[in-house]
Scaffold this motif. Structure first.
Motif, short mmCIF file in Angstrom:
data_model
loop_
_atom_site.label_atom_id
_atom_site.label_comp_id
_atom_site.label_asym_id
_atom_site.label_seq_id
_atom_site.Cartn_x
_atom_site.Cartn_y
_atom_site.Cartn_z
N HIS A 32 0.79 -1.45 -0.08
CA HIS A 32 0.24 -0.12 0.47
C HIS A 32 0.72 1.51 -0.16
O HIS A 32 0.39 2.41 -0.71
CB HIS A 32 -0.70 -0.13 1.54
N PHE A 116 -3.25 0.61 3.80
CA PHE A 116 -4.71 1.06 3.64
C PHE A 116 -5.87 1.00 4.82
O PHE A 116 -6.16 1.18 5.42
CB PHE A 116 -5.17 0.85 2.34
N ASP A 122 -8.29 6.17 9.01
CA ASP A 122 -9.90 5.77 9.24
C ASP A 122 -10.76 7.58 8.90
O ASP A 122 -11.58 7.41 8.48
CB ASP A 122 -10.70 5.89 10.54
N PHE A 125 -10.72 8.31 5.15
CA PHE A 125 -11.45 7.30 3.98
C PHE A 125 -12.69 7.42 4.33
O PHE A 125 -13.88 7.26 3.10
CB PHE A 125 -10.86 5.97 4.53
N LYS A 126 -13.21 8.14 5.41
CA LYS A 126 -14.24 8.55 5.55
C LYS A 126 -15.15 9.61 4.73
O LYS A 126 -15.95 9.25 4.56
CB LYS A 126 -14.79 9.02 7.04
N THR A 132 -15.22 -1.22 1.25
CA THR A 132 -14.40 -1.34 2.49
C THR A 132 -12.93 -1.84 1.95
O THR A 132 -12.74 -1.33 3.07
CB THR A 132 -15.26 -2.91 2.79
N ASP A 133 -13.41 -1.70 0.36
CA ASP A 133 -11.92 -2.33 -0.40
C ASP A 133 -11.21 -0.39 -0.08
O ASP A 133 -11.64 0.36 -1.01
CB ASP A 133 -12.04 -2.94 -1.68
N ARG A 134 -10.38 -0.59 0.82
CA ARG A 134 -9.90 1.21 0.60
C ARG A 134 -8.89 1.78 -0.20
O ARG A 134 -8.96 2.14 -1.20
CB ARG A 134 -9.10 1.30 2.46
N GLU A 135 -8.59 0.20 -0.87
CA GLU A 135 -7.10 0.32 -1.79
C GLU A 135 -7.85 0.47 -3.04
O GLU A 135 -7.48 1.24 -4.12
CB GLU A 135 -6.78 -1.53 -2.11
N THR A 137 -10.64 2.51 -3.05
CA THR A 137 -11.42 3.78 -3.05
C THR A 137 -9.87 4.80 -3.57
O THR A 137 -10.61 5.65 -3.79
CB THR A 137 -12.12 3.36 -2.00
N PHE A 138 -9.03 4.13 -3.01
CA PHE A 138 -8.36 5.21 -3.01
C PHE A 138 -7.26 5.38 -4.58
O PHE A 138 -7.18 6.57 -5.04
CB PHE A 138 -6.66 4.58 -1.98
#
Length: 169
Positions: A32, A116, A122, A125-126, A132-135, A137-138
């Motif tokens: 990440h 991530f 947190d 990302f909010k 739920t998949d932050r990668e 999302t990023f």
């Protein structure tokens, strides 16, 4: 990870979607931190290009002075603010870019390894998504910003190309 991206431009050149997918897959295999740092570096380069296209005086000496790490446009944050002030990014991209910058900073400047999934991220990302998949999302947030920047740049590239054509005629 499957990622379909088409019609993107990178630093003024058409960015091959297959090449981008390979790059993303390579970065993801390295972790990440690599994904965040590399993605933001590419975004920062595109943003700098977007800002420079709006300037009238583009002398190399002046550009070097402005975009030097100690210069007024040397930080990623300053480039984001300038791009927004010049109309090179939308308000949504402006806000997203600052969140992505904060994520990159927390990963890059942490005393402990941060990925991530870290609770340290947190609050950032909010602001981006409920996913739920932050990668994903990023990366999706970064790609959305790239698309927005390129939409804003297309008329400038066209005007620049027409100007160069007129000079040759």
């Amino acid at each position: 990870m499957s990622f379909e991206i088409s019609g993107l431009y990178s630093l003024g050149k058409v960015f091959d979607p297959t090449s981008l997918k390979k790059s993303l897959d390579t970065w993801n295999q390295k972790g990440h931190a690599t994904t965040a740092l590399t993605t933001i570096t590419k975004l920062e380069m595109l943003l700098e290009k977007a800002v420079k296209l709006h300037f009238k005086n583009k002398s190399r000496k002046l550009m070097d002075k402005l975009f030097d790490y100690r210069g007024p446009a040397g930080s990623f944050s300053a480039k984001i603010d300038l791009a927004y002030a010049l109309g090179a990014v939308s308000q949504n991209s402006y806000e997203t870019l600052h969140v992505l910058r904060a994520i990159r900073n927390d990963i890059a400047h942490s005393d402990i390894e941060v990925d991530f999934a870290s609770t340290k991220l947190d609050r950032h990302f909010k602001k981006l998504s409920d996913k739920t998949d932050r990668e994903v999302t990023f990366l999706a947030s970064a790609v959305d910003c790239i698309i927005d920047i390129n939409k804003k740049l297309e008329p400038l590239y066209l005007a620049q190309a027409l100007g160069e054509y007129k000079k040759k005629s």
